[in-house]
Structures are given as structure tokens and as C-alpha cells.
Design a protein around this motif. Sequence first.
Motif, PDB file in Angstrom:
ATOM      1  N   THR A 170       0.837  -1.203   0.000  1.00 52.85           N
ATOM      2  CA  THR A 170       0.000   0.000   0.000  1.00 52.85           C
ATOM      3  C   THR A 170       0.873   1.254   0.000  1.00 52.85           C
ATOM      4  O   THR A 170       0.544   2.248  -0.620  1.00 52.85           O
ATOM      5  CB  THR A 170      -0.943   0.056   1.226  1.00 52.85           C
ATOM      6  OG1 THR A 170      -0.144  -0.050   2.413  1.00 52.85           O
ATOM      7  CG2 THR A 170      -1.969  -1.066   1.193  1.00 52.85           C
ATOM      8  N   HIS A 171       1.994   1.177   0.748  1.00 54.11           N
ATOM      9  CA  HIS A 171       2.926   2.303   0.778  1.00 54.11           C
ATOM     10  C   HIS A 171       4.277   1.828   1.281  1.00 54.11           C
ATOM     11  O   HIS A 171       4.427   0.668   1.667  1.00 54.11           O
ATOM     12  CB  HIS A 171       2.369   3.474   1.581  1.00 54.11           C
ATOM     13  CG  HIS A 171       2.071   3.205   3.029  1.00 54.11           C
ATOM     14  ND1 HIS A 171       1.178   2.237   3.460  1.00 54.11           N
ATOM     15  CD2 HIS A 171       2.545   3.788   4.151  1.00 54.11           C
ATOM     16  CE1 HIS A 171       1.109   2.257   4.778  1.00 54.11           C
ATOM     17  NE2 HIS A 171       1.933   3.176   5.212  1.00 54.11           N
ATOM     18  N   GLY A 172       5.254   2.760   1.266  1.00 53.65           N
ATOM     19  CA  GLY A 172       6.637   2.346   1.497  1.00 53.65           C
ATOM     20  C   GLY A 172       7.120   2.420   2.933  1.00 53.65           C
ATOM     21  O   GLY A 172       8.322   2.386   3.173  1.00 53.65           O
ATOM     22  N   PRO A 182       8.150   1.126   6.642  1.00 56.49           N
ATOM     23  CA  PRO A 182       8.777  -0.152   7.009  1.00 56.49           C
ATOM     24  C   PRO A 182       7.791  -1.237   7.464  1.00 56.49           C
ATOM     25  O   PRO A 182       7.980  -2.409   7.147  1.00 56.49           O
ATOM     26  CB  PRO A 182       9.713   0.232   8.155  1.00 56.49           C
ATOM     27  CG  PRO A 182      10.015   1.679   7.928  1.00 56.49           C
ATOM     28  CD  PRO A 182       8.793   2.276   7.296  1.00 56.49           C
ATOM     29  N   ASP A 183       6.749  -0.855   8.191  1.00 60.79           N
ATOM     30  CA  ASP A 183       5.825  -1.891   8.699  1.00 60.79           C
ATOM     31  C   ASP A 183       4.977  -2.506   7.579  1.00 60.79           C
ATOM     32  O   ASP A 183       4.342  -3.541   7.782  1.00 60.79           O
ATOM     33  CB  ASP A 183       4.925  -1.356   9.832  1.00 60.79           C
ATOM     34  CG  ASP A 183       4.227  -0.046   9.505  1.00 60.79           C
ATOM     35  OD1 ASP A 183       4.767   0.730   8.697  1.00 60.79           O
ATOM     36  OD2 ASP A 183       3.135   0.196  10.055  1.00 60.79           O
ATOM     37  N   HIS A 184       5.004  -1.890   6.395  1.00 59.03           N
ATOM     38  CA  HIS A 184       4.209  -2.411   5.278  1.00 59.03           C
ATOM     39  C   HIS A 184       5.053  -3.077   4.204  1.00 59.03           C
ATOM     40  O   HIS A 184       4.559  -3.912   3.449  1.00 59.03           O
ATOM     41  CB  HIS A 184       3.348  -1.288   4.684  1.00 59.03           C
ATOM     42  CG  HIS A 184       2.391  -0.748   5.698  1.00 59.03           C
ATOM     43  ND1 HIS A 184       1.076  -1.165   5.768  1.00 59.03           N
ATOM     44  CD2 HIS A 184       2.574   0.105   6.745  1.00 59.03           C
ATOM     45  CE1 HIS A 184       0.499  -0.572   6.794  1.00 59.03           C
ATOM     46  NE2 HIS A 184       1.385   0.203   7.410  1.00 59.03           N
ATOM     47  N   ILE A 185       6.338  -2.701   4.124  1.00 58.04           N
ATOM     48  CA  ILE A 185       7.181  -3.218   3.039  1.00 58.04           C
ATOM     49  C   ILE A 185       8.491  -3.818   3.570  1.00 58.04           C
ATOM     50  O   ILE A 185       9.288  -4.360   2.806  1.00 58.04           O
ATOM     51  CB  ILE A 185       7.456  -2.077   2.012  1.00 58.04           C
ATOM     52  CG1 ILE A 185       7.745  -2.631   0.628  1.00 58.04           C
ATOM     53  CG2 ILE A 185       8.523  -1.126   2.491  1.00 58.04           C
ATOM     54  CD1 ILE A 185       7.846  -1.569  -0.456  1.00 58.04           C
ATOM     55  N   GLY A 236      -5.254   0.270   3.688  1.00 57.67           N
ATOM     56  CA  GLY A 236      -3.895   0.576   4.136  1.00 57.67           C
ATOM     57  C   GLY A 236      -3.974   1.482   5.356  1.00 57.67           C
ATOM     58  O   GLY A 236      -4.866   1.330   6.201  1.00 57.67           O
ATOM     59  N   ASP A 237      -3.086   2.475   5.428  1.00 55.62           N
ATOM     60  CA  ASP A 237      -3.076   3.375   6.584  1.00 55.62           C
ATOM     61  C   ASP A 237      -3.854   4.663   6.333  1.00 55.62           C
ATOM     62  O   ASP A 237      -3.880   5.538   7.197  1.00 55.62           O
ATOM     63  CB  ASP A 237      -1.631   3.753   6.956  1.00 55.62           C
ATOM     64  CG  ASP A 237      -0.934   2.635   7.709  1.00 55.62           C
ATOM     65  OD1 ASP A 237      -1.561   1.572   7.923  1.00 55.62           O
ATOM     66  OD2 ASP A 237       0.239   2.816   8.085  1.00 55.62           O
ATOM     67  N   GLN A 238      -4.457   4.788   5.150  1.00 59.48           N
ATOM     68  CA  GLN A 238      -5.146   6.042   4.855  1.00 59.48           C
ATOM     69  C   GLN A 238      -6.352   6.239   5.778  1.00 59.48           C
ATOM     70  O   GLN A 238      -6.637   7.344   6.204  1.00 59.48           O
ATOM     71  CB  GLN A 238      -5.557   6.082   3.375  1.00 59.48           C
ATOM     72  CG  GLN A 238      -5.843   7.472   2.828  1.00 59.48           C
ATOM     73  CD  GLN A 238      -4.582   8.347   2.718  1.00 59.48           C
ATOM     74  OE1 GLN A 238      -3.468   7.831   2.759  1.00 59.48           O
ATOM     75  NE2 GLN A 238      -4.747   9.647   2.588  1.00 59.48           N
ATOM     76  N   GLY A 291      -4.884  -0.983   7.630  1.00 58.45           N
ATOM     77  CA  GLY A 291      -3.528  -1.463   7.892  1.00 58.45           C
ATOM     78  C   GLY A 291      -3.285  -1.796   9.364  1.00 58.45           C
ATOM     79  O   GLY A 291      -2.430  -2.618   9.692  1.00 58.45           O
ATOM     80  N   HIS A 292      -4.013  -1.147  10.253  1.00 61.24           N
ATOM     81  CA  HIS A 292      -3.891  -1.406  11.695  1.00 61.24           C
ATOM     82  C   HIS A 292      -5.290  -1.354  12.297  1.00 61.24           C
ATOM     83  O   HIS A 292      -6.159  -0.644  11.798  1.00 61.24           O
ATOM     84  CB  HIS A 292      -3.011  -0.344  12.367  1.00 61.24           C
ATOM     85  CG  HIS A 292      -1.668  -0.160  11.699  1.00 61.24           C
ATOM     86  ND1 HIS A 292      -0.578  -0.944  12.005  1.00 61.24           N
ATOM     87  CD2 HIS A 292      -1.261   0.693  10.731  1.00 61.24           C
ATOM     88  CE1 HIS A 292       0.457  -0.564  11.259  1.00 61.24           C
ATOM     89  NE2 HIS A 292       0.073   0.428  10.463  1.00 61.24           N
ATOM     90  N   GLY A 293      -5.492  -2.101  13.377  1.00 56.25           N
ATOM     91  CA  GLY A 293      -6.811  -2.100  14.014  1.00 56.25           C
ATOM     92  C   GLY A 293      -7.740  -3.123  13.376  1.00 56.25           C
ATOM     93  O   GLY A 293      -7.323  -3.964  12.581  1.00 56.25           O
TER      94      GLY A 293
HETATM   95 ZN   LIG Z   1       1.371   1.365   9.029  1.00 56.31          ZN
END
Ligand SMILES: [Zn+2]
Length: 345
Positions: free
Chosen positions: A89-91, A93-96, A212-214, A257-259
Motif C-alpha cells: 500500500t505504501h513504502g 517499514p511496517d508495510h514493506i 492501508g493506513d489512509q 492497515g492497523h486495528g
Molecule cells: Zn502502518
Amino acid sequence: MSQTGQPQILFPYEAPPAAGETYEMAPGVWWVRLPLPLALDHVNIWVLDDGDGWTIVDCGLATEDSIAIWAALASGPFAGKRFRRLIATHGHPDHIGAARHLAQTFDLSLAATMVEWQTAVMRHGEMSGDALPGQTRFLIEHGYPAEKAARRSAFGKSITAMMSAPPELDSSFSHGDVVRFGQRNWRIIIAGGHAEAHASFYCEEDHILIAGDQILPRITPFVGVDWRTPEDDPLKTYLDSMAIFGELPVDTLVLPGHGLPFRGLPVRLGQMHKHHDVRLDSVIAGLDRPRHAFDIAGLLFPRAVGTGHERMALSESIAHLHYLLSHGRVGRTRDGEGVLLFERG
Ligand SMILES: [Zn+2]
């Protein structure tokens, strides 16, 4: 609807799957959770059934724990088919962070927006070196103590150790593209604010949003000013992006992405606007005299100051100040030492 007729947020599951376990959120869409050794202690991963293999959305950090979970998933719930594609989803660290490990272990391909991939490569390189002069200047200009500004942040150091350099990018996508994975079509929504070119994926047919985190259900995503774009107004970019999500159907299943996954997107969007409004008002209230951004960080995030998170708190405070600045609610001057001071406009 609640009993009072008010729309509300509904969680299909009250608790996440345990490590190595999975929940099916929609046919062929599996929820996996990986641990993060950070204040935010987990990240959600989505595994989608391609028929002849699996597509993964996001992958966690390259820590021993999460790598062991990936091995358990490959030989457990997802055995029999190959992890063949990773979409980030994005760059961050916790995602890639584990992408290189997964690419090497499962020979999977990586897809992301070009900007996010490049940012991840650049940040990974920078985080392993010393603080850069431009970053140091930016921090000092916002009132951060000069003796600490030239050092690398503790948070940057710890996160670098948990992230491998991103592998080659095999394909990229742009806003409005429709990509097919997990036997569904997904419309790409690129939005800024949290990351430069964060991708969310919306399935028109089944009303599913891989957010994602949006959009997160309880906490609000980090929105901060980066030293490379010191005049940016990322909070405006972020809040403007909410309008795109506001057009999605009310029964959309949001996979964050979280929750916890949830339904009730319009309610959540309203809460997030409210949250930032309250925070903007606290900034104004805190400007009882001209203050620099690090002062404001102490007011907004008192627990973060003095910890490894204080630079993030500063960058988030600058984002709020810039939003107020571009709305004419605060003004900005410089003191004799060159430090930027904000005052009520
Ligand atoms: Zn995140």
C-alpha cells in the motif's frame, strides 16, 4: 444503524486472529496479523486467493517473529499454493519491511506505486547513515535542540534494523487504474498526507476497501511534514483525500492497515475530521505567545517528547501549524537565531 437510529461503526470481529491464524473477511480474502515491536504493536496483512496462487497486500517488518509467522502461514493455512505477488500500500517499514525476504523465499513479485517504492529505497539508505545536514537544519529551524538534531533518531535506528532494502519493483500502478488480483477487480485510489502516494484498493462489485493506513478505525494515521518538503501542507492533502472515500457506499467493508476491519466509513471519516479540528483548536489555544513548533509538540504530544517518537511528534505539529498557516489562522516569523515562530493570525 444503532438502536437510536444513528449510524455507527460495526466490527465483524471483536478481536484479531492470533499469530499464524487467519480469518476470512470475504470469500477468498484472508486477514492475517503480524507483530510489530513498536508502540503500535501489529500490522494487518491481506492474503487473496488468485486460484493458482496467493496475492499478499503488505508484509510487515523483517523481524525474526514475523519471518517465522510467514513460514508458518506458507506451510499452514496457505499451503498448497504459492505466494506469488506482494502489493504494498505504501513504502513505510511496517508495510514493506519484509519484502526482500519474501521475494527471496517465495520468488514473489512486488507491485507498488513508483513513488512509494522509490521513497522506501531512499529512506532505507538514509536511515543507515548519519543525520543529513538538511534534516538537521529543518529540525533546528523548528526549535528542536541543536545538540540532538545532528544525531540519528533512536526510532530511525531501530526501524532500520527491522527493515530490509526493498527488492526490485516489478510493476507499478496509478490513481484510477483497475488491477485484478484475488479474482476481483480493484480500483486504485492514490492519496497523500500519510505517505506521498499511498494506494488503497476498492472492489466495486463487493464493496470492499483495502484501506492501508489512509483510514484506520481508532487511531488517526501519522500526518507530518518531511524535511525534504519543508513548506508542505500534508494535513490539507490528507483531509482532502477523505472526500474520495466519502463517495464509497456506506456498507463498504474497510480493511485497514492497523486495528479491526469495520463497516461505517462515513462515521469514521466524520470522526477523523473532528479529531483534527480539535487538535487544530488546541494548537491555537497553545499559541498564547509566539512559539516554535517543538514547543507546540510538547503541548500536543507531551508523552512523546523525550522519547524516540519526538521527531514524529514535531513533524506532526508542523503539519498542523502549516494547515493553520495556509488557512490564515496563524502567522509565522523568525527570531534572531533563525528559529520559526508561529503566532495567532
Ligand atoms: Zn502502518
